[in-house]
Motif scaffolding. Structure first.
Motif, PDB file in Angstrom:
ATOM      1  N   ALA A  17       0.635  -1.276   0.101  1.00 37.02           N
ATOM      2  CA  ALA A  17       0.043   0.133   0.005  1.00 37.02           C
ATOM      3  C   ALA A  17       0.686   1.393  -0.116  1.00 37.02           C
ATOM      4  CB  ALA A  17      -1.092  -0.066   1.351  1.00 37.02           C
ATOM      5  N   PRO A  18       1.818   1.366   1.050  1.00 36.17           N
ATOM      6  CA  PRO A  18       2.715   2.754   0.774  1.00 36.17           C
ATOM      7  C   PRO A  18       3.533   2.922  -0.551  1.00 36.17           C
ATOM      8  CG  PRO A  18       3.148   1.145   2.890  1.00 36.17           C
ATOM      9  CD  PRO A  18       2.678   0.546   1.696  1.00 36.17           C
ATOM     10  N   TYR A  19       3.551   2.076  -1.363  1.00 36.15           N
ATOM     11  CA  TYR A  19       4.194   2.425  -2.621  1.00 36.15           C
ATOM     12  C   TYR A  19       3.383   2.604  -3.988  1.00 36.15           C
ATOM     13  CZ  TYR A  19       7.610   0.369   0.832  1.00 36.15           C
ATOM     14  OH  TYR A  19       8.205   0.329   2.096  1.00 36.15           O
ATOM     15  N   LEU A  20       2.128   2.325  -3.665  1.00 33.84           N
ATOM     16  CA  LEU A  20       1.226   2.230  -4.720  1.00 33.84           C
ATOM     17  C   LEU A  20       1.070   3.684  -5.840  1.00 33.84           C
ATOM     18  CD1 LEU A  20      -1.918  -0.005  -3.448  1.00 33.84           C
ATOM     19  CD2 LEU A  20       0.019  -0.786  -4.955  1.00 33.84           C
ATOM     20  N   GLU A  21       1.141   4.641  -5.073  1.00 27.60           N
ATOM     21  CA  GLU A  21       1.205   5.933  -5.854  1.00 27.60           C
ATOM     22  C   GLU A  21       2.448   6.167  -6.506  1.00 27.60           C
ATOM     23  OE1 GLU A  21      -1.060   8.097  -6.488  1.00 27.60           O
ATOM     24  OE2 GLU A  21      -2.526   6.924  -5.372  1.00 27.60           O
ATOM     25  N   SER A  22       3.476   5.821  -5.871  1.00 27.70           N
ATOM     26  CA  SER A  22       4.890   5.848  -6.502  1.00 27.70           C
ATOM     27  C   SER A  22       4.998   4.889  -7.751  1.00 27.70           C
ATOM     28  CB  SER A  22       6.085   5.554  -5.645  1.00 27.70           C
ATOM     29  OG  SER A  22       7.451   5.495  -6.378  1.00 27.70           O
ATOM     30  N   ILE A  23       4.418   3.669  -7.606  1.00 24.41           N
ATOM     31  CA  ILE A  23       4.366   2.800  -8.787  1.00 24.41           C
ATOM     32  C   ILE A  23       3.738   3.550  -9.881  1.00 24.41           C
ATOM     33  CG2 ILE A  23       3.431   0.586  -9.502  1.00 24.41           C
ATOM     34  CD1 ILE A  23       4.287  -0.559  -6.589  1.00 24.41           C
ATOM     35  N   SER A  37      11.239   0.939 -13.629  1.00 25.84           N
ATOM     36  CA  SER A  37      12.599   1.693 -13.048  1.00 25.84           C
ATOM     37  C   SER A  37      13.064   0.838 -11.955  1.00 25.84           C
ATOM     38  CB  SER A  37      11.666   2.933 -12.594  1.00 25.84           C
ATOM     39  OG  SER A  37      11.003   2.531 -11.378  1.00 25.84           O
ATOM     40  N   GLU A  38      14.388   1.403 -11.726  1.00 28.50           N
ATOM     41  CA  GLU A  38      14.906   0.724 -10.542  1.00 28.50           C
ATOM     42  C   GLU A  38      14.169   1.175  -9.226  1.00 28.50           C
ATOM     43  OE1 GLU A  38      17.410  -1.322 -10.314  1.00 28.50           O
ATOM     44  OE2 GLU A  38      17.849  -1.305 -12.520  1.00 28.50           O
ATOM     45  N   ALA A  39      13.675   2.059  -9.144  1.00 32.12           N
ATOM     46  CA  ALA A  39      12.675   2.718  -8.193  1.00 32.12           C
ATOM     47  C   ALA A  39      11.799   1.773  -7.814  1.00 32.12           C
ATOM     48  CB  ALA A  39      12.129   4.201  -8.034  1.00 32.12           C
ATOM     49  N   THR A  40      11.090   1.216  -8.649  1.00 34.25           N
ATOM     50  CA  THR A  40       9.940   0.436  -8.509  1.00 34.25           C
ATOM     51  C   THR A  40      10.305  -1.126  -8.208  1.00 34.25           C
ATOM     52  OG1 THR A  40       8.656   1.442 -10.533  1.00 34.25           O
ATOM     53  CG2 THR A  40       7.986  -0.882  -9.596  1.00 34.25           C
ATOM     54  N   ILE A  41      11.417  -1.655  -8.602  1.00 33.09           N
ATOM     55  CA  ILE A  41      12.136  -2.687  -8.218  1.00 33.09           C
ATOM     56  C   ILE A  41      12.516  -2.531  -6.645  1.00 33.09           C
ATOM     57  CG2 ILE A  41      13.958  -4.357  -8.316  1.00 33.09           C
ATOM     58  CD1 ILE A  41      12.160  -4.484 -10.546  1.00 33.09           C
ATOM     59  N   GLN A  42      12.935  -1.579  -6.337  1.00 34.95           N
ATOM     60  CA  GLN A  42      13.404  -1.289  -4.923  1.00 34.95           C
ATOM     61  C   GLN A  42      12.054  -1.360  -4.071  1.00 34.95           C
ATOM     62  OE1 GLN A  42      16.401  -1.476  -3.472  1.00 34.95           O
ATOM     63  NE2 GLN A  42      17.176  -2.153  -5.605  1.00 34.95           N
ATOM     64  N   GLN A  43      10.964  -0.747  -4.382  1.00 29.81           N
ATOM     65  CA  GLN A  43       9.863  -0.686  -3.551  1.00 29.81           C
ATOM     66  C   GLN A  43       9.294  -2.053  -3.698  1.00 29.81           C
ATOM     67  OE1 GLN A  43       7.746   2.183  -6.216  1.00 29.81           O
ATOM     68  NE2 GLN A  43       8.765   3.814  -5.005  1.00 29.81           N
ATOM     69  N   PHE A  44       9.343  -2.938  -4.702  1.00 31.95           N
ATOM     70  CA  PHE A  44       9.153  -4.525  -4.381  1.00 31.95           C
ATOM     71  C   PHE A  44       9.856  -4.987  -3.397  1.00 31.95           C
ATOM     72  CE2 PHE A  44       7.762  -4.721  -9.297  1.00 31.95           C
ATOM     73  CZ  PHE A  44       6.624  -4.166  -9.193  1.00 31.95           C
ATOM     74  N   GLY A  48       8.151  -6.202   0.562  1.00 32.85           N
ATOM     75  CA  GLY A  48       8.129  -7.604   1.083  1.00 32.85           C
ATOM     76  C   GLY A  48       7.647  -8.634  -0.094  1.00 32.85           C
ATOM     77  N   LEU A  49       7.463  -7.864  -1.292  1.00 30.59           N
ATOM     78  CA  LEU A  49       6.923  -8.710  -2.299  1.00 30.59           C
ATOM     79  C   LEU A  49       7.943  -9.593  -2.858  1.00 30.59           C
ATOM     80  CD1 LEU A  49       4.440  -8.941  -4.470  1.00 30.59           C
ATOM     81  CD2 LEU A  49       5.520  -7.537  -5.975  1.00 30.59           C
ATOM     82  N   ILE A  50       8.888  -9.315  -2.898  1.00 30.01           N
ATOM     83  CA  ILE A  50      10.037 -10.192  -3.501  1.00 30.01           C
ATOM     84  C   ILE A  50      10.252 -11.488  -2.593  1.00 30.01           C
ATOM     85  CG2 ILE A  50      12.457 -10.400  -4.233  1.00 30.01           C
ATOM     86  CD1 ILE A  50      10.850  -8.745  -6.275  1.00 30.01           C
ATOM     87  N   ARG A  51      10.312 -11.082  -1.396  1.00 30.76           N
ATOM     88  CA  ARG A  51      10.359 -12.284  -0.258  1.00 30.76           C
ATOM     89  C   ARG A  51       8.998 -12.906   0.183  1.00 30.76           C
ATOM     90  NH1 ARG A  51      12.063 -10.125   4.473  1.00 30.76           N
ATOM     91  NH2 ARG A  51      11.828  -7.874   3.656  1.00 30.76           N
ATOM     92  N   SER A  52       7.853 -12.580  -0.578  1.00 29.95           N
ATOM     93  CA  SER A  52       6.653 -13.174   0.091  1.00 29.95           C
ATOM     94  C   SER A  52       6.334 -14.380  -0.123  1.00 29.95           C
ATOM     95  CB  SER A  52       5.320 -12.335  -1.081  1.00 29.95           C
ATOM     96  OG  SER A  52       5.671 -12.648  -2.138  1.00 29.95           O
ATOM     97  N   ILE A  73      -2.553  -8.045  -7.416  1.00 31.50           N
ATOM     98  CA  ILE A  73      -3.925  -7.596  -8.082  1.00 31.50           C
ATOM     99  C   ILE A  73      -3.915  -5.807  -7.662  1.00 31.50           C
ATOM    100  CG2 ILE A  73      -6.420  -7.320  -8.176  1.00 31.50           C
ATOM    101  CD1 ILE A  73      -6.224 -10.260  -7.982  1.00 31.50           C
ATOM    102  N   LYS A  74      -3.624  -5.576  -6.633  1.00 33.67           N
ATOM    103  CA  LYS A  74      -3.645  -4.263  -6.157  1.00 33.67           C
ATOM    104  C   LYS A  74      -2.640  -3.473  -6.939  1.00 33.67           C
ATOM    105  CE  LYS A  74      -5.816  -2.585  -3.744  1.00 33.67           C
ATOM    106  NZ  LYS A  74      -7.087  -1.732  -3.956  1.00 33.67           N
ATOM    107  N   ILE A  75      -1.188  -3.842  -7.227  1.00 32.19           N
ATOM    108  CA  ILE A  75      -0.283  -3.404  -8.023  1.00 32.19           C
ATOM    109  C   ILE A  75      -1.008  -2.932  -9.129  1.00 32.19           C
ATOM    110  CG2 ILE A  75       1.857  -3.418  -8.758  1.00 32.19           C
ATOM    111  CD1 ILE A  75       2.722  -5.056  -6.053  1.00 32.19           C
ATOM    112  N   ALA A  76      -1.471  -4.024  -9.780  1.00 29.66           N
ATOM    113  CA  ALA A  76      -1.873  -4.055 -11.045  1.00 29.66           C
ATOM    114  C   ALA A  76      -3.109  -2.868 -11.401  1.00 29.66           C
ATOM    115  CB  ALA A  76      -2.585  -5.177 -11.663  1.00 29.66           C
ATOM    116  N   GLU A  77      -3.797  -2.560 -10.373  1.00 28.99           N
ATOM    117  CA  GLU A  77      -4.720  -1.407 -10.306  1.00 28.99           C
ATOM    118  C   GLU A  77      -4.063  -0.143 -10.578  1.00 28.99           C
ATOM    119  OE1 GLU A  77      -7.740  -1.041  -7.462  1.00 28.99           O
ATOM    120  OE2 GLU A  77      -7.678  -3.196  -7.034  1.00 28.99           O
ATOM    121  N   TYR A  78      -2.833   0.057 -10.562  1.00 28.85           N
ATOM    122  CA  TYR A  78      -1.887   1.434 -10.727  1.00 28.85           C
ATOM    123  C   TYR A  78      -0.955   1.134 -11.838  1.00 28.85           C
ATOM    124  CZ  TYR A  78      -3.754   2.876  -6.240  1.00 28.85           C
ATOM    125  OH  TYR A  78      -4.500   3.120  -5.115  1.00 28.85           O
TER     126      TYR A  78
END
Length: 385
Positions: A17-23, A37-44, A48-52, A73-78
């Motif tokens: 949730a905290p990263y959706l607007e930036s995504i 972008s590298e910023a998006t990968i770092q936000q993943f 915790g997405l990468i380690r989920s 699904i929530k990320i895809a909304e953005y």
């Protein structure tokens, strides 16, 4: 590398949730640069997405499939490209959890946020069995997010045996920039090329039959889910979020139309289309969660999922894209003159979802045939269910 990991590493929770607007803010850049972008990968990584789906012993979160797909699904909304890449990279931790412990250590012992891409199409791969392993070479397409990854999982046929997945480090392959596509541009789904055969030890491979039989040594019963049931959803679930985004855009545009908005809001055809789109989106997400609720209940009891249900769930995953195309098409047809211009959000979503239909996992024809065959008393021939 040490295999003596005796304590769980520090973990957090999955929270995108905290990263959706930036995504969302990076989505146009992703599309124009044809990569995330590298910023998006770092936000993943930060979310915790990468380690989920990674086992806790390697620093992972071991979230349930329901939590994982809700986040995707929530990320895809953005941004659908971000959801596609993030989900695919993250889901590989599940497959690695099914492999030899040494392979897991090679990837995650020093970095629980290590990123792994894939290309499972075996057509371009060549193999030769040698002492201790297999020599691998060839070309593979659609390796989404590969330019952000340190490893890749590649599919190929082993003579006399059948399909295996091969874990290959970044130093052993090249990435060829081939992804000039009409949609999902940000996924950078480029080609993986191994011109000269490289050695892959047996412990860095995963036999398809083992994934089908749900063989693994993890303590968490979640890893007894069929690998196919996890992976096929990762390339269809983003369309659910993207279609929901399209519906939101359509409603906003209708209420701010340059023509009389009351005519749009009161138009019976507009109302029908909005409701039909909402129904398709809601029913597909509901089926996804219901199926994983059912599968998790069974594996938590230590039982095997009936084959007829595995085939049913596989078919239901394959129709998601077709149904999300219906949802977006019925809105796009009457989205107005602004929707035809390059860069229009709803047009971008239209392109993204139609491109996702080209993925072999999203063609429902063979899976409908198999499901119908089983419903009529036949046997299942598909090992990827």
């Amino acid at each position: 590398m040490s295999l003596a990991v005796t304590t769980e590493r520090q973990t957090s929770r999955l929270d995108v949730a905290p990263y959706l607007e930036s995504i969302k803010q990076h989505s146009a850049e992703n599309r124009s640069q044809r990569r995330l972008s590298e910023a998006t990968i770092q936000q993943f990584k930060a979310s915790g997405l990468i380690r989920s789906m990674l086992p806790k012993r390697w620093g992972g979160l071991e979230v349930t499939p329901q939590e994982f797909f809700s986040a995707q699904i929530k990320i895809a909304e953005y941004d659908m490209s971000s959801a596609w890449v993030g989900g695919i990279i993250a889901v590989h931790a599940f497959q690695l959890a099914l492999m030899d412990e040494r392979a897991q250590a090679d990837v995650y012992d020093e970095n629980p946020d290590a990123c792994v891409s894939s290309s499972y199409n075996p057509v371009g791969g060549k193999t030769e069995i040698v002492e201790g392993g297999i020599m691998l070479s060839g070309r593979w397409g659609w390796s989404s997010g590969s330019d952000h990854c340190q490893w890749v999982l590649l599919g190929a046929i082993v003579p006399g045996e059948g399909y295996r997945t091969f874990l290959v480090p970044r130093s052993n392959y090249e990435i060829e920039d081939t992804w000039h596509a009409m949609g999902l541009q940000g996924t950078a789904s480029n080609d993986i090329v191994i011109e000269k055969p490289v050695f892959v030890a047996h412990y860095r491979t995963h036999k398809q039959i083992d994934g089908f039989n749900c063989k693994n040594k993890q303590k968490n019963p979640m890893y007894n889910l069929p690998w196919a049931q996890i992976f096929v959803r990762v390339v269809s679930a983003p369309a659910i979020g993207a279609a929901r985004h399209a519906l939101k855009i359509f409603k906003q545009n209708a209420s701010t139309s340059s023509t009389d908005p009351t005519k749009l809001i009161g138009d019976p055809d507009v109302l029908r289309r909005v409701v039909e789109a909402e129904h398709l989106i809601d029913s597909n997400e509901t089926i996804l969660m219901r199926n994983f609720d059912a599968m998790m209940e069974i594996v938590n009891r230590g039982q095997e999922i009936p084959m007829i249900d595995r085939v049913r769930y596989r078919y239901q995953a394959s129709v998601v894209i077709d149904e999300m195309i219906k949802a977006v098409d019925c809105l796009f047809d009457i989205a107005g003159g602004r929707s035809v211009f390059n860069g229009a959000e709803i047009q971008n979503i239209w392109h993204d979802i139609h491109v996702s239909r080209a993925h072999v996992a999203n063609n429902p024809v063979p899976f409908a045939r198999n499901f119908g065959n089983m419903m009529m008393g036949g046997e299942n021939p598909d090992l990827f269910v």
